[in-house]
Design an enzyme around this catalytic site. Structure first.
Site, PDB file in Angstrom:
ATOM      1  N   ARG A 119      -1.440  -7.096  -5.849  1.00  0.00           N
ATOM      2  CA  ARG A 119      -0.904  -6.967  -4.491  1.00  0.00           C
ATOM      3  C   ARG A 119       0.363  -7.793  -4.259  1.00  0.00           C
ATOM      4  O   ARG A 119       1.223  -7.400  -3.483  1.00  0.00           O
ATOM      5  CB  ARG A 119      -1.981  -7.284  -3.454  1.00  0.00           C
ATOM      6  CG  ARG A 119      -3.149  -6.287  -3.520  1.00  0.00           C
ATOM      7  CD  ARG A 119      -4.123  -6.417  -2.358  1.00  0.00           C
ATOM      8  NE  ARG A 119      -3.524  -5.999  -1.116  1.00  0.00           N
ATOM      9  CZ  ARG A 119      -3.112  -6.816  -0.176  1.00  0.00           C
ATOM     10  NH1 ARG A 119      -3.259  -8.117  -0.309  1.00  0.00           N
ATOM     11  NH2 ARG A 119      -2.562  -6.346   0.926  1.00  0.00           N
ATOM     12  N   GLY A 146      -7.672   0.587   8.969  1.00  0.00           N
ATOM     13  CA  GLY A 146      -6.399  -0.126   9.078  1.00  0.00           C
ATOM     14  C   GLY A 146      -6.434  -1.479   9.750  1.00  0.00           C
ATOM     15  O   GLY A 146      -5.388  -2.113   9.912  1.00  0.00           O
ATOM     16  N   CYS A 175       3.231  -9.923 -19.451  1.00  0.00           N
ATOM     17  CA  CYS A 175       4.631 -10.026 -19.860  1.00  0.00           C
ATOM     18  C   CYS A 175       5.543  -9.428 -18.801  1.00  0.00           C
ATOM     19  O   CYS A 175       6.157  -8.373 -19.004  1.00  0.00           O
ATOM     20  CB  CYS A 175       4.830  -9.320 -21.186  1.00  0.00           C
ATOM     21  SG  CYS A 175       3.996 -10.164 -22.505  1.00  0.00           S
ATOM     22  N   GLU A 176       5.580 -10.054 -17.658  1.00  0.00           N
ATOM     23  CA  GLU A 176       6.380  -9.605 -16.510  1.00  0.00           C
ATOM     24  C   GLU A 176       6.702 -10.841 -15.699  1.00  0.00           C
ATOM     25  O   GLU A 176       5.782 -11.561 -15.293  1.00  0.00           O
ATOM     26  CB  GLU A 176       5.539  -8.716 -15.570  1.00  0.00           C
ATOM     27  CG  GLU A 176       5.055  -7.427 -16.111  1.00  0.00           C
ATOM     28  CD  GLU A 176       6.048  -6.295 -15.938  1.00  0.00           C
ATOM     29  OE1 GLU A 176       6.932  -6.398 -15.054  1.00  0.00           O
ATOM     30  OE2 GLU A 176       5.945  -5.342 -16.704  1.00  0.00           O
ATOM     31  N   PRO A 208     -13.103   1.837   8.313  1.00  0.00           N
ATOM     32  CA  PRO A 208     -12.640   0.507   7.907  1.00  0.00           C
ATOM     33  C   PRO A 208     -12.893   0.262   6.426  1.00  0.00           C
ATOM     34  O   PRO A 208     -13.969   0.583   5.914  1.00  0.00           O
ATOM     35  CB  PRO A 208     -13.501  -0.437   8.760  1.00  0.00           C
ATOM     36  CG  PRO A 208     -14.725   0.345   9.105  1.00  0.00           C
ATOM     37  CD  PRO A 208     -14.341   1.802   9.102  1.00  0.00           C
ATOM     38  N   GLY A 209     -11.925  -0.250   5.728  1.00  0.00           N
ATOM     39  CA  GLY A 209     -12.090  -0.580   4.317  1.00  0.00           C
ATOM     40  C   GLY A 209     -11.928  -2.080   4.144  1.00  0.00           C
ATOM     41  O   GLY A 209     -12.894  -2.829   3.984  1.00  0.00           O
ATOM     42  N   ARG A 210     -10.679  -2.513   4.263  1.00  0.00           N
ATOM     43  CA  ARG A 210     -10.338  -3.926   4.063  1.00  0.00           C
ATOM     44  C   ARG A 210     -11.186  -4.851   4.943  1.00  0.00           C
ATOM     45  O   ARG A 210     -11.654  -5.894   4.483  1.00  0.00           O
ATOM     46  CB  ARG A 210      -8.850  -4.107   4.415  1.00  0.00           C
ATOM     47  CG  ARG A 210      -8.290  -5.468   4.068  1.00  0.00           C
ATOM     48  CD  ARG A 210      -6.875  -5.648   4.673  1.00  0.00           C
ATOM     49  NE  ARG A 210      -6.021  -4.515   4.528  1.00  0.00           N
ATOM     50  CZ  ARG A 210      -5.134  -4.334   3.543  1.00  0.00           C
ATOM     51  NH1 ARG A 210      -5.006  -5.245   2.605  1.00  0.00           N
ATOM     52  NH2 ARG A 210      -4.378  -3.260   3.495  1.00  0.00           N
ATOM     53  N   TYR A 217      -9.003  -4.167  -2.279  1.00  0.00           N
ATOM     54  CA  TYR A 217      -7.818  -3.730  -3.026  1.00  0.00           C
ATOM     55  C   TYR A 217      -7.434  -4.695  -4.148  1.00  0.00           C
ATOM     56  O   TYR A 217      -6.264  -4.824  -4.485  1.00  0.00           O
ATOM     57  CB  TYR A 217      -6.631  -3.503  -2.074  1.00  0.00           C
ATOM     58  CG  TYR A 217      -6.953  -2.498  -0.988  1.00  0.00           C
ATOM     59  CD1 TYR A 217      -7.151  -1.165  -1.295  1.00  0.00           C
ATOM     60  CD2 TYR A 217      -7.085  -2.890   0.348  1.00  0.00           C
ATOM     61  CE1 TYR A 217      -7.476  -0.241  -0.314  1.00  0.00           C
ATOM     62  CE2 TYR A 217      -7.418  -1.966   1.341  1.00  0.00           C
ATOM     63  CZ  TYR A 217      -7.607  -0.643   0.997  1.00  0.00           C
ATOM     64  OH  TYR A 217      -7.924   0.262   1.959  1.00  0.00           O
ATOM     65  N   TYR A 233       3.427  -5.736  -2.999  1.00  0.00           N
ATOM     66  CA  TYR A 233       3.805  -5.914  -1.582  1.00  0.00           C
ATOM     67  C   TYR A 233       4.223  -7.337  -1.216  1.00  0.00           C
ATOM     68  O   TYR A 233       4.390  -7.639  -0.035  1.00  0.00           O
ATOM     69  CB  TYR A 233       2.630  -5.570  -0.650  1.00  0.00           C
ATOM     70  CG  TYR A 233       1.697  -4.474  -1.075  1.00  0.00           C
ATOM     71  CD1 TYR A 233       2.120  -3.150  -1.131  1.00  0.00           C
ATOM     72  CD2 TYR A 233       0.362  -4.749  -1.382  1.00  0.00           C
ATOM     73  CE1 TYR A 233       1.232  -2.147  -1.499  1.00  0.00           C
ATOM     74  CE2 TYR A 233      -0.517  -3.744  -1.742  1.00  0.00           C
ATOM     75  CZ  TYR A 233      -0.072  -2.441  -1.805  1.00  0.00           C
ATOM     76  OH  TYR A 233      -0.957  -1.447  -2.160  1.00  0.00           O
TER      77      TYR A 233
HETATM   78  N1  LLP Z   1      -8.779   5.882   5.784  1.00  0.00           N
HETATM   79  C1  LLP Z   1      -7.750   6.393   5.079  1.00  0.00           C
HETATM   80  C2  LLP Z   1      -7.478   7.821   5.144  1.00  0.00           C
HETATM   81  C3  LLP Z   1      -6.959   5.541   4.294  1.00  0.00           C
HETATM   82  O1  LLP Z   1      -5.956   6.057   3.608  1.00  0.00           O
HETATM   83  C4  LLP Z   1      -7.253   4.163   4.234  1.00  0.00           C
HETATM   84  C5  LLP Z   1      -6.466   3.264   3.408  1.00  0.00           C
HETATM   85  C6  LLP Z   1      -8.348   3.678   4.971  1.00  0.00           C
HETATM   86  C7  LLP Z   1      -9.072   4.571   5.744  1.00  0.00           C
HETATM   87  C8  LLP Z   1      -8.766   2.242   4.957  1.00  0.00           C
HETATM   88  O2  LLP Z   1      -7.780   1.389   5.452  1.00  0.00           O
HETATM   89  P1  LLP Z   1      -8.118  -0.169   5.622  1.00  0.00           P
HETATM   90  O3  LLP Z   1      -9.157  -0.288   6.701  1.00  0.00           O
HETATM   91  O4  LLP Z   1      -8.607  -0.670   4.332  1.00  0.00           O
HETATM   92  O5  LLP Z   1      -6.818  -0.792   6.002  1.00  0.00           O
HETATM   93  N2  LLP Z   1      -3.548  -0.929  -1.422  1.00  0.00           N
HETATM   94  C9  LLP Z   1      -3.135  -1.351  -0.110  1.00  0.00           C
HETATM   95  C10 LLP Z   1      -3.883  -0.665   0.991  1.00  0.00           C
HETATM   96  C11 LLP Z   1      -3.807   0.832   0.932  1.00  0.00           C
HETATM   97  C12 LLP Z   1      -4.596   1.495   2.003  1.00  0.00           C
HETATM   98  C13 LLP Z   1      -4.724   2.941   1.731  1.00  0.00           C
HETATM   99  N3  LLP Z   1      -5.486   3.671   2.689  1.00  0.00           N
HETATM  100  C14 LLP Z   1      -3.267  -2.861  -0.022  1.00  0.00           C
HETATM  101  O6  LLP Z   1      -3.669  -3.475  -0.997  1.00  0.00           O
HETATM  102  O7  LLP Z   1      -2.938  -3.445   0.994  1.00  0.00           O
END
Ligand code: LLP
Length: 432
Positions: free
Chosen positions: A331, A249, A362-363, A292-294, A391, A335
Site C-alpha cells: 500500500r 468505503g 529489489c526496488e 464495508p470491507g476495510r 488490503y 498509494y
Molecule cells: N464495494 C465495492 C464495490 C468495492 O469496490 C469496494 C472496494 C468495497 C465495497 C469495500 O470498500 P471499503 O469499505 O473496504 O473501503 N486496495 C485499496 C482499496 C481498494 C478498494 C476497492 N473496492 C487500498 O488498499 O486502500
C-alpha cells in the site's frame, strides 16, 4: 495512544493485540506475520448489522467486502455472524463456497466478469450479481438462458460524486472504469436493457463511491442521487427498484491524525436521507445493502516484522530494513499510505527517532513508511505496523519469489493459524 483499540501494552512493556503478547506471537509463529483479532472483527460485523436493525428496521443486509481480506476463516466468521459477503472474483467466490456460504447473501462484483465466473455464480445460486455494463448484462442473460435459470441482477451505477480520497480508490466519478453513469444516460439505458432481457430479473441498483472516505456528506449525496434515479425509473418506466446497494468505503484510523466518524453516525445520517427522500419521492423504502470491507477488518490487524539492518546515512535519512515489505504490504508503494509503527518490545518507550522503513525487495520504492516516528531501533527488534488488517494479506504477492506470511488470529481462546505461510515448495508448485 494506539490507532486501534485492541492494541495495548502489558507489564513487560510489550505490545499486545486482543490481550495477546505480540512478542510471544512472533516467537511462536516467526516473522513476518499477519495477526488478526477475531473478536474485533466480530464486534465490527455486529456493529454494522445492528445499525441495519436500528436505522432500517432490519430491512437490509451487511455484505462484508471480502477483497479487503479473503480466506476461508473470514467467510466462516461472516457466516457465523449472519452477515453477507461481497466477492469480486471466482477465487473469492470459490473460497466462500468452501465454507458453504449462503448464496442468497452473496453480492458478486467485477467490471469485466468472465463466462466462467458468471456460470459458477449462477450454478451456485448467487442472488445478487452486480452487472457493470450492458455487454456484461447480455453475457449474464445468455449464460442464464443456457442454464435455464433467471439471473437476479443489480446494476452498478456511477452517481457522479467526488469522494475526496486517493484517485486510485475513488470510483464514484463519471471518469471511472466502473459502472454506468447516471448523468450520461447510460444508467437508464442499462435499466431498459435489463428489463428487456428475458433471463434477467432486475433487483436493484448499486453504487460505491470510493474507499477510505472520512466525510459523510458524499455518502449522503450518493444516496440522494440514487433515490432520484430510482424515482425516475419508476416514473418513466413504471418499474420500482427494490434494492439499493450503497457500497462500502468508510475510513479507518491509520495514523494519529486520522479522525474517522463512528460507523453509527454514518449509518444514521445516510438512513435519514434514504427515508426522507423515499417519502418525498413516493417510493417504497428500498432494501438497503452496505458493503464495508476495510472498516470491518482493517483495525483488527497488525503485521509483525523483525528488524535487520539499521542504516543511518548521516544528515540524510535513517533506514531500517525489515524481513518483509511490498510483498506483504504494497500500500505504501501504490498509494503512499501512512501507518503507525511501534517497536513491539519497546512499546512503552517514547518514539524518539525518525526512520524510513524499508522492505527487502529489489526496488527503491519498497518502503512501508517514510520518515516515521519510532522508538530507537536495533537489529532483532520486533516491529509492528498497525491497522494492516485490510488490503495487506489480500494484496500480497510473490515478487522476488518472496513467500507470503502466515495469518494468525487471536481470540479469547488464544491464537491459531488461519492461513499458513507459504513454503518454498508452494513457490515452485506450478512450475514445469
Ligand atoms: N464495494 C465495492 C464495490 C468495492 O469496490 C469496494 C472496494 C468495497 C465495497 C469495500 O470498500 P471499503 O469499505 O473496504 O473501503 N486496495 C485499496 C482499496 C481498494 C478498494 C476497492 N473496492 C487500498 O488498499 O486502500
Amino acid at each position: 495512544m494506539f490507532v486501534s483499540k485492541n492494541l495495548d501494552i502489558n507489564q513487560k512493556g510489550n505490545l499486545t493485540i486482543g490481550g495477546v503478547d505480540t512478542l510471544e506471537l512472533a516467537k511462536k509463529y516467526s516473522t513476518p506475520l499477519y495477526v488478526m483479532d477475531e473478536e474485533l472483527i466480530r464486534e465490527n460485523c455486529r456493529l454494522f448489522k445492528s445499525s441495519i436493525e436500528k436505522y432500517y428496521n432490519g430491512n437490509g443486509l451487511v455484505c462484508y467486502a471480502s477483497k479487503a481480506f479473503s480466506c476461508k476463516q473470514i467467510y466462516r466468521i461472516a457466516k457465523d455472524e449472519g452477515i453477507g459477503v461481497d466477492v469480486v472474483s471466482i477465487g473469492e467466490l470459490y473460497t466462500a463456497m468452501q465454507v458453504e456460504f449462503p448464496a442468497d447473501k452473496i453480492c458478486y462484483h467485477g467490471n469485466n466478469k468472465t463466462a466462467e465466473e458468471i456460470t459458477l455464480a449462477l450454478n451456485y445460486g448467487v442472488e445478487k450479481i452486480i452487472a457493470d455494463n450492458i455487454t456484461e448484462l447480455e453475457l449474464i442473460n445468455n449464460i442464464a438462458l443456457d442454464l435455464g435459470v433467471t439471473a437476479k441482477v443489480l446494476l452498478r451505477l456511477t452517481p457522479g460524486i467526488d469522494a475526496h480520497t486517493h484517485d486510485f480508490i475513488a470510483t464514484g466519478k463519471i471518469d471511472s472504469k466502473f459502472g454506468m453513469a447516471i448523468e450520461l444516460g447510460d444508467a437508464m439505458e442499462g435499466i431498459k436493457k435489463a428489463l428487456e432481457l428475458k433471463n434477467i430479473k432486475l433487483m436493484g441498483v448499486h453504487c460505491h463511491i470510493g474507499s477510505q472516505i472520512f466525510d459523510i456528506t458524499p455518502f449522503e449525496h450518493a444516496a440522494d442521487v440514487m433515490l432520484e434515479f430510482i424515482a425516475r425509473v419508476k416514473n418513466e418506466l413504471g418499474y420500482e427498484i427494490e434494492i439499493l446497494n450503497l457500497g462500502g468505503g468508510f475510513g479507518i484510523k491509520y495514523t494519529q491524525s486520522d479522525d474517522p466518524k463512528a460507523y453509527d453516525e454514518y449509518m444514521g445520517r445516510v438512513s435519514e436521507v434514504v427515508k426522507k427522500k423515499s417519502d418525498k419521492l413516493n417510493l417504497k423504502l428500498p432494501f438497503i445493502i452496505i458493503e464495508p470491507g476495510r472498516s470491518i477488518v482493517g483495525p483488527a490487524g497488525i503485521t509483525l516484522y523483525t528488524i535487520g539492518n539499521v542504516k543511518d546515512i548521516k544528515n540524510i535519512r535513517k533506514y531500517i530494513s525489515v524481513d518483509g515489505g511490498m510483498t506483504d504490504n504494497i500500500r505504501y508503494a501504490l498509494y503512499e499510505s501512512e501507518y503507525d509503527f511501534v517497536i513491539a518490545n519497546k512499546a512503552s518507550l517514547p518514539k524518539v527517532d525518525t526512520v524510513t522503513v524499508a522492505g527487502r525487495c529489489c526496488e527503491s520504492g519498497d518502503l512501508l513508511g517514510k520518515d516515521v516516528k519510532l522508538q530507537s531501533a536495533e537489529a532483532g527488534d520486533i516491529l509492528a505496523v498497525c491497522a494492516t488488517g485490510a488490503y495487506n494479506y489480500s494484496m500480497s504477492n510473490n515478487y522476488n519469489r518472496v513467500r507470503t506470511p502466515a495469518v494468525v488470529m487471536v481470540s479469547n481462546k488464544g491464537s491459531y493459524i488461519a492461513v499458513k505461510g507459504q513454503t518454498l515448495e508452494d513457490l515452485v508448485r506450478n512450475d514445469i
